[in-house]
Design a protein around this motif. Structure first.
Motif, PDB file in Angstrom:
ATOM      1  N   THR A 117       0.832  -1.197   0.000  1.00 32.14           N
ATOM      2  CA  THR A 117       0.000   0.000   0.000  1.00 32.14           C
ATOM      3  C   THR A 117       0.871   1.254   0.000  1.00 32.14           C
ATOM      4  O   THR A 117       0.538   2.268  -0.585  1.00 32.14           O
ATOM      5  CB  THR A 117      -0.900   0.012   1.245  1.00 32.14           C
ATOM      6  N   PHE A 118       2.009   1.133   0.694  1.00 36.35           N
ATOM      7  CA  PHE A 118       2.870   2.309   0.853  1.00 36.35           C
ATOM      8  C   PHE A 118       4.284   2.035   0.340  1.00 36.35           C
ATOM      9  O   PHE A 118       4.696   0.884   0.205  1.00 36.35           O
ATOM     10  CB  PHE A 118       2.959   2.708   2.327  1.00 36.35           C
TER      11      PHE A 118
ATOM     12  N   ARG B 246       1.585   6.715  -0.083  1.00 35.72           N
ATOM     13  CA  ARG B 246       0.799   5.791  -0.897  1.00 35.72           C
ATOM     14  C   ARG B 246       1.540   5.489  -2.201  1.00 35.72           C
ATOM     15  O   ARG B 246       2.161   6.380  -2.780  1.00 35.72           O
ATOM     16  CB  ARG B 246      -0.543   6.479  -1.173  1.00 35.72           C
TER      17      ARG B 246
ATOM     18  N   ASN C  29       0.607  -1.216  -5.049  1.00 36.93           N
ATOM     19  CA  ASN C  29      -0.799  -1.287  -5.392  1.00 36.93           C
ATOM     20  C   ASN C  29      -1.173   0.118  -5.827  1.00 36.93           C
ATOM     21  O   ASN C  29      -1.729   0.887  -5.052  1.00 36.93           O
ATOM     22  CB  ASN C  29      -1.583  -1.685  -4.139  1.00 36.93           C
TER      23      ASN C  29
ATOM     24  N   ILE D 153      -9.244   1.085 -10.570  1.00 32.80           N
ATOM     25  CA  ILE D 153      -9.059   0.030  -9.574  1.00 32.80           C
ATOM     26  C   ILE D 153      -9.525  -1.337 -10.073  1.00 32.80           C
ATOM     27  O   ILE D 153      -8.960  -2.370  -9.714  1.00 32.80           O
ATOM     28  CB  ILE D 153      -9.734   0.433  -8.248  1.00 32.80           C
TER      29      ILE D 153
ATOM     30  N   ILE E 205      -6.511  -2.820 -11.841  1.00 35.74           N
ATOM     31  CA  ILE E 205      -5.239  -2.466 -11.197  1.00 35.74           C
ATOM     32  C   ILE E 205      -4.123  -3.471 -11.535  1.00 35.74           C
ATOM     33  O   ILE E 205      -2.990  -3.091 -11.799  1.00 35.74           O
ATOM     34  CB  ILE E 205      -5.444  -2.317  -9.671  1.00 35.74           C
ATOM     35  N   TYR E 206      -4.460  -4.757 -11.562  1.00 31.68           N
ATOM     36  CA  TYR E 206      -3.414  -5.760 -11.788  1.00 31.68           C
ATOM     37  C   TYR E 206      -2.953  -5.788 -13.247  1.00 31.68           C
ATOM     38  O   TYR E 206      -1.806  -6.111 -13.528  1.00 31.68           O
ATOM     39  CB  TYR E 206      -3.893  -7.132 -11.313  1.00 31.68           C
TER      40      TYR E 206
ATOM     41  N   THR F 109      -0.409  -8.597  16.841  1.00 30.59           N
ATOM     42  CA  THR F 109      -1.359  -9.236  15.928  1.00 30.59           C
ATOM     43  C   THR F 109      -1.034  -8.982  14.462  1.00 30.59           C
ATOM     44  O   THR F 109      -1.929  -8.958  13.626  1.00 30.59           O
ATOM     45  CB  THR F 109      -2.841  -8.863  16.188  1.00 30.59           C
TER      46      THR F 109
END
Ligand code: B12
Lengths: 481, 212
Positions: free
Chosen positions: A106-107, A118, A145, A151, A154-155, A290
């Motif tokens: 994401t970043f 981003r 991403n 969107i 996107i891939y 987590t």
């Protein structure tokens, strides 16, 4: 004196003995036979039922162990990824290790400001170009991403951008049966046709089942598409210890392998002999934060154990990770965790090794870290190459010369001149200068030097350009015609 | 020292057997149910949650405490129905359309439950309409959405829009979370708030509902 040739032992890490291998494999088969799994793809469900599986409650499947054994037999024990110019650069067979970056972050850490921001399509381009220029990075992945593309595609956009910026093999992600068809279309344009592509495939799809034991329709669409077109594929699930899987590593491995075997069975039932890269992702869920860790020793341990399972039993090349970290910046923690997984994955002979340059457990991509890892891979290779023993390396004659001629030294001996390049690892970025020299040249740390080197490569490296009609075809596919 | 110290300790330790037995004893002795809930259970879980945030308690220990509390709560269930005690509030939670990541969402749900909220979990791959229909049915105080993928984040504003269309947006607080989600994004899509992890989600939920 001439010595008979002595084979060089290459240091090798071993984690499992044969009994452990068989026990984990047996547990995986037991999961498939007794617990079963949820198959949400109607076509695959039918295929499995026809092959001898039992279907209970609509889509819950129990699979006899022999189906897995058969699939392990029909899947190729070796296959290769080619670069986009048709060279066999990644023969995936026992013993070969290839490193490369990871997928969707994401970043990224901005090269100019050093800030986390981003990711955009230009980052995808930069990572691909950097990979192209780094000799120890063997394949490209999106590492981003991008925020600035449509969107739903996107891939496809990410893939197209990688193709434009590197000629190395590409590991790619897709979302559905639809975008993978577009990506395949682009790949065929690049290869010069479908037949040419099949002869020399340069892409590998990264698809994932859902731990525990769930197989969604769109994921299986992709797997079946890849099997039909013989696009190499890996199929790791997120069987992370304590998260998607039991907290104990043995159980997490057994579950991940069971999930992999389901994929392999459907894959081989679809098209026998289609290439499949084996292996789950077995990291851990950190019990304080987590997060699923990318810097923990456990992931390195489970993939080293999987390499032993490959050698003892499966024979299929395996998927792995290395060169990643949970640190938020490229600091000492990033270096330590990165090197830990790089050296152990190499010592255990993992084959296709991704995620190099990940920070923040896969949240951030770092160009500088990829550059650093390029050097850490070289350093690790110099170690795993071992110590060749022959008359030249034992250098008894040089010892004799230096000892017998007063005033002579090894440094000035011809033997040194002739051998030093091969005999030593010559770092480029790891600093060994004397203090004063280091201080004079700006007192840089490794991060700074990697930053400068990355900028240099991005500015100077030339990627062999794609032909204009290929570029036009790619743009057409992206825009959906 | 708390009147219910034995229960408090048992919840801390995750000793289900003792906690349940002692809860029954307290009820048999005629303890005030609301007071018992607040002091013996919820306050303890707040404590456990705090220890977790500080890194003293690990997730499995915290979840075991939560489970212990849930088992005790079962004994209080009849009082809930009679309206003698109030829950903190109702939360409707789910992972958004197209997204199948559920471990983080499950953790958030368990933490909120441990903190005294009543949870309805819609699972993964939840369509905006499904959020709306369930919300109309159970009238939650909070709708919590999880997304782990950049590609599924747009389902969040779509769900918010659907709530608006159904005329119930102002009746609920919307909180969002998941790895690619940020506070900035929450503002952009007019969610009420964003939480970076399960611990944060409890404080978030409480402060949105004006609870301490
Ligand atoms: C495990 C995992 C999977 C598993 C999921 C299994 C499962 N049952 O959930 C599997 C293997 C199935 C999977 C699949 C995919 N994944 Co995944 N996955 C992960 C991974 C490694 C860990 C996620 C996790 O479970 N973390 C542990 C939990 C406890 O943490 P968490 O989810 O972040 O949740 C916490 C907080 O975010 C917050 N929170 C979460 N939700 C909410 C909601 C509210 C209201 C609040 C307040 C807080 C909150 O609190 C939680 C608890 O503290 C991450 C990388 C990472 N390290 O984070 C990638 C990651 C999320 N996946 C990613 C991707 C790309 C995929 C795939 C597309 C990959 C592929 N090749 O197909 C598929 C998509 C499948 C789909 N359609 O959903 C990317 C997403 C990138 C992006 N920006 O879009 C990541 C970041 C990895 C990466 N860098 O590439 N994945």
């Amino acid at each position: 004196m001439r010595l008979t040739e002595i084979p060089t032992f290459q240091p090798r890490l071993k984690v499992f003995n044969r009994d452990q291998v068989l026990a984990v494999h047996g547990a995986a088969l037991e999961i498939l036979e007794k617990t079963g799994f949820k198959m949400e793809h109607p076509g695959a469900l039918q295929m499995l039922a026809d092959a001898g599986c039992t279907v209970v409650n609509d889509d819950w499947v129990k699979m006899p162990g022999y189906l897995a054994e058969q699939a392990l037999q029909t899947a190729p024990k070796a296959f290769a990824l080619y670069d986009q110019q048709g060279n066999k650069t990644m023969p995936l067979v026992n013993g070969n290790s290839f490193y490369g970056p990871g997928s969707d972050t994401t970043f990224t850490i901005d090269l100019e400001t050093g800030q986390r921001r981003r990711t955009v399509l230009q980052d995808t381009a930069n990572f691909a170009k950097l990979v192209d220029g780094l000799e120890n990075m063997s394949f490209a992945m999106s590492m981003s991403n991008p925020e600035d593309v449509p969107i739903e595609n996107i891939y496809v956009y990410a893939f197209a951008e990688i193709v434009k910026n590197t000629n190395k093999p590409i590991v790619f992600i897709a979302d559905s049966g639809k975008d993978i068809a577009k990506i395949y279309e682009i790949a065929c344009f690049v290869a010069g046709g479908e037949e040419e592509f099949q002869q020399k495939p340069f892409i590998l799809n990264y698809s994932e089942a859902i731990s525990p034991l769930r197989f969604p329709e769109n994921v299986l669409d992709r797997l079946i598409f890849c099997a039909q077109k013989r696009i190499p594929l890996c199929f790791p699930s997120g069987s992370n210890a304590g998260g998607g899987a039991p907290v104990t590593l043995a159980g997490a491995m057994a579950l991940g392998i069971a999930e992999n075997l389901v994929g392999l069975v459907v894959h081989q039932l679809t098209n026998k002999g289609a290439p499949f890269l084996f292996g789950p992702n077995v990291s851990i869920l950190d019990m304080k934060s987590t997060v699923v860790s990318y810097g923990c020793p456990e992931w390195s341990l489970t993939q080293a154990a999987l390499a032993d399972m490959r050698d003892e039993l499966y024979g299929l090349p395996i998927w792995a990770f290395a060169g990643a970290s949970d640190a938020k910046i490229m600091d000492a923690q990033a270096g330590a965790e990165s090197m830990f997984s790089i050296i152990t994955s190499m010592l255990s002979r993992c084959n296709l090794i991704h995620d190099s340059g990940y920070l923040e457990y896969g949240g951030i991509s770092s160009l500088e870290m990829l550059t650093m890892n390029n050097e850490l891979v070289a350093m690790s290779r110099s170690f795993t190459n071992g110590i060749p023993i022959n008359s030249e390396t034992l250098a008894l004659e040089a010892i004799e010369r230096v000892a017998s001629v007063p005033g002579s030294m090894f440094l000035t001996d011809d033997h040194t001149f002739e051998n030093f390049m091969q005999a030593q690892f010559l770092p480029k970025l790891l600093d060994r200068t004397r203090y004063d020299g280091w201080a004079e040249s700006g007192s840089t740390d490794l991060y700074k030097r990697c930053n400068m080197e990355t900028k240099r490569i991005l500015a100077e490296h030339q990627v062999d350009p794609k032909l204009d009609d290929v570029l036009m075809a790619i743009d057409k596919v992206c825009k959906g015609r | 020292m708390n009147d219910f110290q034995v229960v408090v300790d048992a919840v801390h330790k995750g000793d289900i057997k003792t906690a349940v037995a002692e809860t029954q004893k307290a009820l048999d002795k005629g303890a005030d149910v609301q007071e018992f809930l607040d002091k013996a259970l919820i306050a303890t879980m707040d404590d456990v949650g705090e220890n977790f945030s500080k890194g003293i308690t690990f997730v499995p220990q915290m979840l075991r405490s939560a489970k212990t509390m849930q088992e005790c709560m079962k004994l209080l269930a009849s009082s809930f129905q009679e309206g003698a005690v109030k829950s903190k509030g109702k939360v409707l939670i789910g992972t958004v359309k197209g997204d199948l990541h559920d471990i983080g969402k499950n953790l958030v749900a368990m933490m909120l439950e441990g903190a005294g909220f009543i949870i309805t979990d819609l699972g993964v791959d939840v369509h905006p309409d499904k959020f709306v229909h369930k919300a109309q049915e159970i009238e939650p105080d909070i709708i919590a959405m999880s997304a782990l993928l950049s590609t599924t984040m747009p389902s969040m504003p779509l769900t918010i829009e659907a709530l608006e269309k159904a005329g119930i947006r102002d009746k609920v607080k919307v909180i969002i979370g998941g790895a690619p989600v940020t506070g900035k994004y929450a503002k952009e899509i007019k969610a009420d708030s964003y939480g970076s992890d399960a611990g944060a989600s409890v404080n978030l939920a409480k402060s949105l509902l004006g609870l301490s």
